[in-house]
Design a protein around this motif. Structure first.
Motif, PDB file in Angstrom:
ATOM      1  N   LYS A   1       0.836  -1.203   0.000  1.00 56.71           N
ATOM      2  CA  LYS A   1       0.000   0.000   0.000  1.00 56.71           C
ATOM      3  C   LYS A   1       0.870   1.253   0.000  1.00 56.71           C
ATOM      4  CE  LYS A   1      -4.102   1.873   2.333  1.00 56.71           C
ATOM      5  NZ  LYS A   1      -3.681   3.270   2.538  1.00 56.71           N
ATOM      6  N   HIS A   2       1.899   1.245   0.820  1.00 53.73           N
ATOM      7  CA  HIS A   2       2.749   2.429   0.913  1.00 53.73           C
ATOM      8  C   HIS A   2       3.467   2.698  -0.401  1.00 53.73           C
ATOM      9  CE1 HIS A   2       5.231   5.500   2.779  1.00 53.73           C
ATOM     10  NE2 HIS A   2       6.260   4.966   2.147  1.00 53.73           N
TER      11      HIS A   2
ATOM     12  N   TYR B   1       2.743   1.705  -3.528  1.00 57.18           N
ATOM     13  CA  TYR B   1       1.861   2.100  -4.625  1.00 57.18           C
ATOM     14  C   TYR B   1       1.354   3.530  -4.452  1.00 57.18           C
ATOM     15  CZ  TYR B   1       1.593  -2.243  -7.280  1.00 57.18           C
ATOM     16  OH  TYR B   1       1.889  -3.317  -8.089  1.00 57.18           O
ATOM     17  N   GLU B   2       1.113   3.944  -3.213  1.00 57.91           N
ATOM     18  CA  GLU B   2       0.677   5.319  -2.975  1.00 57.91           C
ATOM     19  C   GLU B   2       1.830   6.298  -3.145  1.00 57.91           C
ATOM     20  OE1 GLU B   2      -1.016   5.257   0.905  1.00 57.91           O
ATOM     21  OE2 GLU B   2      -2.949   4.428   0.239  1.00 57.91           O
ATOM     22  N   ARG B   3       2.999   5.899  -2.716  1.00 58.80           N
ATOM     23  CA  ARG B   3       4.165   6.784  -2.724  1.00 58.80           C
ATOM     24  C   ARG B   3       4.755   6.942  -4.125  1.00 58.80           C
ATOM     25  NH1 ARG B   3       7.914   7.578   1.585  1.00 58.80           N
ATOM     26  NH2 ARG B   3       9.328   9.261   0.964  1.00 58.80           N
TER      27      ARG B   3
END
Length: 644
Positions: free
Chosen positions: A348-349, A351-353
């Motif tokens: 999650k981190h 892909y968001e970052r």
């Protein structure tokens, strides 16, 4: 002069580390050239050393600057981190940490955050500051808007030490880049580059998680290799190994005399098969260490994606264990809840970052939702290796042709679950090691049948739903098993059969990238339809691939050694279907005798169902791809039926 303080680092800088939320830990721990302010002298340059060792009595930094005698480090209050700033040191300084354990033993360790190390068998850290200037802005900008699931992806898996042995990162930046570009792959996947002591581990037992191996050059040399690949339009995927680490006494294991990065209980903290330690994913500092490491490769080295090794071993507490050799989770189950939470967090981190990057799971079980988004209850990976497809299809091609009719379902079963995950079809290094034999030698009988079967098989693979991955050497029919201490056998790569197979890969990649029908609807059932999945007696398979705009390609395969000169197929459109691939072509060292004069004509039936019938010549152990051409005029159906 040495200063007995920690440079510009304070306890509050490490709060995120202890909470599991520091995703850029490499900026705080390790060895860094810094400038601090002295009340009397103003700016002072030197190196700040910091290391997490909460259970140590004392910690010293030792190196070539103090004749390995040791300079005392001091504990940053409330952090478990020891620090020391030493004036006058610069890049190139060699160092380690000497730690007194709680029971009074002195042990010597390398820096867990080290960014450059001596070449094995030596293992000292080397202070290093990158000065690299990137030239891949266009690539990075394009990556940020990429839609990987609806784009072509053919991956060339590479062991840097064995592709052409003896080449440096800088030499690979010329030779490997030129070769991969000529072959037409969209990506390379590099087997673990992070520093590792034992060459026979292929990099999967790493000791320097933040350092490209110095076997091939300096960290900026590796940056140059990535940069050149990007400038050539080639993405870079890196194997990442958060599942385990080796027991070498100079590295992470029992780092301060206690189980710091790993579980103390061997039922939780040791892999029986590999003789390695397992990370303690429930410990916040370990989570910060690993998620920072994942982001480090993407931020600092512009890596486009991480293929996460051995995910199944992380997901299950009883992985490769007998009854009584594992500890159930809090609910009595076998799932490793802490590892699952960690994988969701890191995916999650990242892909968001960093939009557009790829997170790929090597996962061999039926664990649900591996590529489902985290907010929908999944693990959050973008892709998963399709190990079921790989095992089944290899069992089929390994069979004698006369027996393939009894194994027909092995080649069709993958369509039952094809849309349950976002899949990559892998023929990786794992299939050509440990006595499994090379791809050529998996296929029975003589060279004609071996190479013809491989040409048909790889064409089947490139036409099947899912992204593609093949290991180096497969593209020209490497006869020997993978050996990390030797080069590929380039001396026969351009000899008969081998050269033809290599040329086929170039054309497979070119056609694949040019034709959206092969990749645009990879994850949509509308992109695939069987023509005939049931011809077990003839050893044939046929299907349609479709693009979003309605382009159609018919893919036909004959895994029998007998030609099917007048093979009747039902196609959804009447008219001209152009032959865009025939693996029996002389260009691929086929016979050149079984073709369709460049096209076939489909004639409408009178059944009113919209189907059209065509007579196709299917070569022995061959594949034919036909693309519907609505603009072509069929002047004489008789000139486009069967024959050479």
């Amino acid at each position: 002069m040495a200063f007995d303080f920690h440079g510009d680092l304070r306890g509050w800088d490490l709060e995120g580390f202890h909470q599991g939320g520091d995703t850029e830990l490499w900026k705080r721990l390790g060895a860094h050239r810094v400038t601090i302010q002295d009340d009397e002298r103003g700016s002072v340059d030197g190196v700040r050393f910091t290391v997490w060792a909460p259970n140590a009595r004392q910690v010293q930094v030792v190196g070539d600057f103090n004749w390995w005698t040791g300079d005392e480090m001091s504990l940053i209050p409330g952090s478990g981190v020891w620090g020391r700033f030493i004036e006058g040191l610069d890049d190139g300084t060699l160092y380690k940490f000497r730690i007194e354990t709680a029971d009074g033993r002195w042990i010597e360790k390398t820096d867990p955050m080290g960014q450059f190390f001596e070449q094995a068998p030596n293992n000292g850290g080397i202070v290093y500051t990158s000065r690299y200037l990137w030239s891949d802005d266009e690539w990075i900008a394009r990556r940020s808007t990429a839609q990987a699931h609806a784009e072509p992806m053919s991956i060339y898996e590479v062991h840097l030490g064995g592709w052409r042995r003896g080449l440096s990162y800088l030499e690979l930046a010329e030779q490997l880049v030129d070769y991969v570009k000529w072959q037409g792959y969209t990506h390379v996947e590099l087997m673990p580059v992070a520093e590792f002591p034992f060459e026979g581990s292929w990099g999967y037992q790493g000791t320097g998680y933040f350092a490209p191996t110095s076997r091939f050059g300096k960290p900026d040399d590796f940056r140059h290799l990535v940069d050149k690949l990007h400038q050539a339009g080639i993405g870079v995927i890196l194997d990442w190994v958060p599942g385990h680490f080796p027991k070498d006494d100079f590295a992470l294991g029992r780092f301060d005399g206690t189980a710091l990065y790993e579980h103390a209980d061997p039922r939780q903290g040791e892999h029986q098969d590999w003789g390695t330690y397992i990370f303690n994913y429930g410990r916040n500092e370990v989570k910060s260490f690993l998620v920072s490491n994942a982001l480090y490769w993407i931020k600092e080295f512009h890596i486009d994606g991480l293929r996460v090794d051995a995910v199944a071993s992380m997901l299950y507490l009883d992985y490769s264990r007998n009854e009584g050799e594992w500890v159930p989770n809090q609910y009595g189950g076998r799932e490793n809840l802490e590892a699952i939470d960690f994988l969701r967090y890191v995916n999650k981190h990242l892909y968001e970052r960093e939009p557009g990057i790829l997170m790929i799971a090597e996962e061999s079980t039926s664990f649900p939702g591996v590529t489902r988004p985290v907010d929908q209850g999944g693990l959050g990976f973008g892709f998963k290796w399709n190990m079921g497809w790989m095992n089944d299809s290899l069992r089929y091609v390994e069979a004698d042709p006369v027996h393939r009719q009894y194994k027909h379902n092995l080649m069709t079963f993958a369509m039952v679950y094809a849309y349950s995950e976002n899949f990559i079809l892998p023929i990786s290094h794992d299939e050509v090691v440990h006595g499994k034999g090379s791809m050529v030698n998996k296929v029975p009988q003589d060279d004609f049948r071996k190479f013809a079967t491989l040409r048909a098989f790889y064409s089947y693979m490139w036409a099947f739903p899912g992204k593609k991955l093949t290991f180096m050497g497969n593209e020209f029919g490497q006869r020997e098993e993978f050996n990390e201490s030797a080069s590929l056998s380039w001396h026969y790569a351009d000899t008969p059969n081998h050269h033809g197979l290599k040329q086929l890969f170039t054309d497979l990649n070119r056609i694949y990238k040019d034709e959206a029908a092969f990749w645009e609807l990879d994850n949509d059932p509308d992109g695939f339809r069987w023509i005939n999945a049931d011809d077990s007696a003839g050893n044939t398979f046929s299907w349609l691939r479709r693009s979003r705009s309605g382009e159609l390609i018919a893919c036909l395969f004959n895994f029998s050694p007998n030609p099917h000169n007048e093979h009747t197929v039902a196609l959804p459109r009447e008219g001209t279907w152009t032959e865009i691939l025939n693996t029996d072509s002389a260009a691929y060292d086929g016979t050149g005798q079984f073709g369709n004069y460049g096209r076939v004509i489909a004639t409408a039936t009178h059944g009113g169902d919209g189907a059209a019938l065509a007579q196709v010549c299917l070569p022995p152990l061959g594949a034919v791809w036909l693309k519907w051409d609505p603009a072509a005029t069929a002047t004489d159906p008789g000139d486009a039926g069967t024959g050479a």
